[in-house]
Design an enzyme around this catalytic site. Structure first.
Site, PDB file in Angstrom:
ATOM      1  N   HIS A 108       0.827  -1.213   0.000  1.00 33.32           N
ATOM      2  CA  HIS A 108       0.000   0.000   0.000  1.00 33.32           C
ATOM      3  C   HIS A 108       0.863   1.266   0.000  1.00 33.32           C
ATOM      4  O   HIS A 108       0.385   2.335   0.380  1.00 33.32           O
ATOM      5  CB  HIS A 108      -0.977   0.001   1.188  1.00 33.32           C
ATOM      6  N   ASN A 201      -3.667 -12.465  15.546  1.00 33.55           N
ATOM      7  CA  ASN A 201      -4.441 -11.234  15.637  1.00 33.55           C
ATOM      8  C   ASN A 201      -4.941 -11.086  17.072  1.00 33.55           C
ATOM      9  O   ASN A 201      -4.949 -12.039  17.846  1.00 33.55           O
ATOM     10  CB  ASN A 201      -5.635 -11.312  14.659  1.00 33.55           C
ATOM     11  N   LEU A 202      -5.365  -9.873  17.373  1.00 36.36           N
ATOM     12  CA  LEU A 202      -5.907  -9.630  18.716  1.00 36.36           C
ATOM     13  C   LEU A 202      -7.111 -10.529  18.962  1.00 36.36           C
ATOM     14  O   LEU A 202      -7.289 -11.081  20.038  1.00 36.36           O
ATOM     15  CB  LEU A 202      -6.297  -8.155  18.827  1.00 36.36           C
ATOM     16  N   ALA A 219      -0.094  -8.473  19.392  1.00 37.48           N
ATOM     17  CA  ALA A 219       1.005  -8.859  18.504  1.00 37.48           C
ATOM     18  C   ALA A 219       2.341  -8.897  19.244  1.00 37.48           C
ATOM     19  O   ALA A 219       3.184  -9.751  18.960  1.00 37.48           O
ATOM     20  CB  ALA A 219       1.077  -7.881  17.324  1.00 37.48           C
TER      21      ALA A 219
HETATM   22  P1  OAD Z   1      -7.646  -2.816  10.238  1.00 41.85           P
HETATM   23  O1  OAD Z   1      -7.794  -1.626  11.118  1.00 41.85           O
HETATM   24  O2  OAD Z   1      -8.750  -3.114   9.289  1.00 41.85           O
HETATM   25  O3  OAD Z   1      -7.453  -4.132  11.131  1.00 41.85           O
HETATM   26  C1  OAD Z   1      -6.516  -4.176  12.165  1.00 41.85           C
HETATM   27  C2  OAD Z   1      -6.588  -5.548  12.820  1.00 41.85           C
HETATM   28  O4  OAD Z   1      -5.589  -5.589  13.816  1.00 41.85           O
HETATM   29  C3  OAD Z   1      -7.923  -5.866  13.501  1.00 41.85           C
HETATM   30  O5  OAD Z   1      -8.336  -7.180  13.137  1.00 41.85           O
HETATM   31  C4  OAD Z   1      -7.585  -5.803  15.002  1.00 41.85           C
HETATM   32  O6  OAD Z   1      -8.336  -6.713  15.780  1.00 41.85           O
HETATM   33  C5  OAD Z   1      -6.123  -6.150  15.003  1.00 41.85           C
HETATM   34  N1  OAD Z   1      -5.365  -5.582  16.139  1.00 41.85           N
HETATM   35  C6  OAD Z   1      -5.564  -4.414  16.800  1.00 41.85           C
HETATM   36  N2  OAD Z   1      -4.648  -4.256  17.771  1.00 41.85           N
HETATM   37  C7  OAD Z   1      -3.843  -5.352  17.732  1.00 41.85           C
HETATM   38  C8  OAD Z   1      -2.702  -5.785  18.478  1.00 41.85           C
HETATM   39  N3  OAD Z   1      -2.204  -5.066  19.476  1.00 41.85           N
HETATM   40  N4  OAD Z   1      -2.140  -6.959  18.153  1.00 41.85           N
HETATM   41  C9  OAD Z   1      -2.640  -7.736  17.134  1.00 41.85           C
HETATM   42  N5  OAD Z   1      -3.715  -7.361  16.401  1.00 41.85           N
HETATM   43  C10 OAD Z   1      -4.302  -6.197  16.684  1.00 41.85           C
HETATM   44  O7  OAD Z   1      -6.245  -2.676   9.504  1.00 41.85           O
HETATM   45  P2  OAD Z   1      -5.702  -3.425   8.208  1.00 41.85           P
HETATM   46  O8  OAD Z   1      -6.239  -4.810   8.129  1.00 41.85           O
HETATM   47  O9  OAD Z   1      -4.241  -3.210   8.168  1.00 41.85           O
HETATM   48  O10 OAD Z   1      -5.529   0.686   3.370  1.00 41.85           O
HETATM   49  O11 OAD Z   1      -6.359  -2.567   7.059  1.00 41.85           O
HETATM   50  C11 OAD Z   1      -6.081  -2.875   5.728  1.00 41.85           C
HETATM   51  C12 OAD Z   1      -6.078  -1.619   4.909  1.00 41.85           C
HETATM   52  O12 OAD Z   1      -7.296  -0.905   5.115  1.00 41.85           O
HETATM   53  C13 OAD Z   1      -5.002  -0.613   5.288  1.00 41.85           C
HETATM   54  O13 OAD Z   1      -3.775  -0.876   4.681  1.00 41.85           O
HETATM   55  C14 OAD Z   1      -5.581   0.670   4.806  1.00 41.85           C
HETATM   56  C15 OAD Z   1      -6.989   0.488   5.309  1.00 41.85           C
HETATM   57  O14 OAD Z   1      -7.975   1.220   4.695  1.00 41.85           O
HETATM   58  C16 OAD Z   1      -5.408   1.840   2.708  1.00 41.85           C
HETATM   59  O15 OAD Z   1      -5.354   2.929   3.265  1.00 41.85           O
HETATM   60  C17 OAD Z   1      -5.368   1.651   1.222  1.00 41.85           C
END
Ligand code: OAD
Length: 235
Positions: A108, A201-202, A219
């Site tokens: 990204h 994942n969390l 994490a």
């Molecule tokens: P999300 O915000 O959609 O998901 C984050 C995930 O991390 C969730 O499933 C949480 O439960 C988990 N999480 C939160 N805190 C955590 C921790 N301490 N340890 C482990 N897991 C944890 O973020 P992404 O999946 O990265 O794209 O989102 C994908 C894309 O959507 C991003 O790259 C961005 C966004 O829109 C663009 O901007 C193009």
């Protein structure tokens, strides 16, 4: 052993960077159509710059956490054992590199680079984006944008990622909700080529049912434990 790891915002959450879809996540506070689409940039580039300038400033304060360090250790440990890690991230922060990872595929894009929306030139830049500056390549003014992939745009390095998924023995998705494609489909692509799959994942993600295995918790705790176990098994 060939391993592909896909990381998302959850891996950087404990470094103080917000996730997108959690309660209080970025997309509950900002309209993604306004700040993360080419149309939003065309309508109001000042608003888009303000959003990414705040994220650059926040990113400058952030430090890698034990999950980033563990993945750098996995890269080195697999290489020592004749294996390979392909580390793919949806994150635009540089925390994997700051933890010592040598090769990181930023699908990204990266907040640490600016792009000219006119000619496509890209240059390293961690300071504030500015509309009054000229592009160093074509001289256009008002075309600066972050080199990040917006909704409606094609992610970067997809051919390289597909090649790595086709060769993988193991695919792990870490700290990602599995809500955004094509990254959400990597688990199926890896599985179709015979890889085992695990999510860390969390909590169980939207995509959890697609994985063979799941490890749940912060994490900073689950990733180092998983890396230790994997390297021990490969010893
Ligand atoms: P999300 O915000 O959609 O998901 C984050 C995930 O991390 C969730 O499933 C949480 O439960 C988990 N999480 C939160 N805190 C955590 C921790 N301490 N340890 C482990 N897991 C944890 O973020 P992404 O999946 O990265 O794209 O989102 C994908 C894309 O959507 C991003 O790259 C961005 C966004 O829109 C663009 O901007 C193009």
């Amino acid at each position: 052993m060939r391993v592909v790891v896909l990381t998302g915002a959850g891996v950087s959450a404990e470094s103080g960077l917000g996730t997108f879809r959690d309660k209080d996540g970025l997309w509950s506070r900002y309209d993604l159509e306004e700040v993360a689409t080419p149309e939003g940039f065309a309508r109001d580039p000042h608003k888009v710059h303000a959003f990414y300038n705040a994220r650059r400033a926040q990113g400058a304060e952030a430090r890698p956490n034990p999950a980033h360090h563990a993945l750098a250790r996995l890269e080195a440990g697999l290489a020592e054992r004749g294996g390979e890690l392909t580390l793919v991230t949806q994150n635009v922060d540089p925390l994997h590199e700051e933890a010592g990872a040598r090769r990181v595929i930023h699908m990204h894009g990266s907040l640490a680079r600016t792009r000219c929306a006119g000619c496509g030139a890209v240059w390293p830049d961690r300071g504030p984006l500015a509309l009054e500056r000229a592009c160093p390549e074509c001289g256009a003014v008002g075309t600066e944008r972050p080199d990040v992939v917006w909704f409606g745009e094609v992610p970067q390095h997809l051919d390289e990622i597909s090649g790595a998924l086709a060769r993988a023995d193991l695919f792990a998705a870490i700290g990602t909700s599995g809500a955004v494609w094509p990254a959400a489909g990597f688990v199926l692509e890896a599985q179709a080529h015979g890889a085992r799959t695990v999510e860390l994942n969390l909590e169980a993600s939207d995509n959890a049912a697609a994985f063979d295995d799941g490890r749940y918790g912060p994490a900073s705790v689950v990733v180092p434990a998983w890396v230790d176990q994997l390297l021990k098994e490969q010893a």
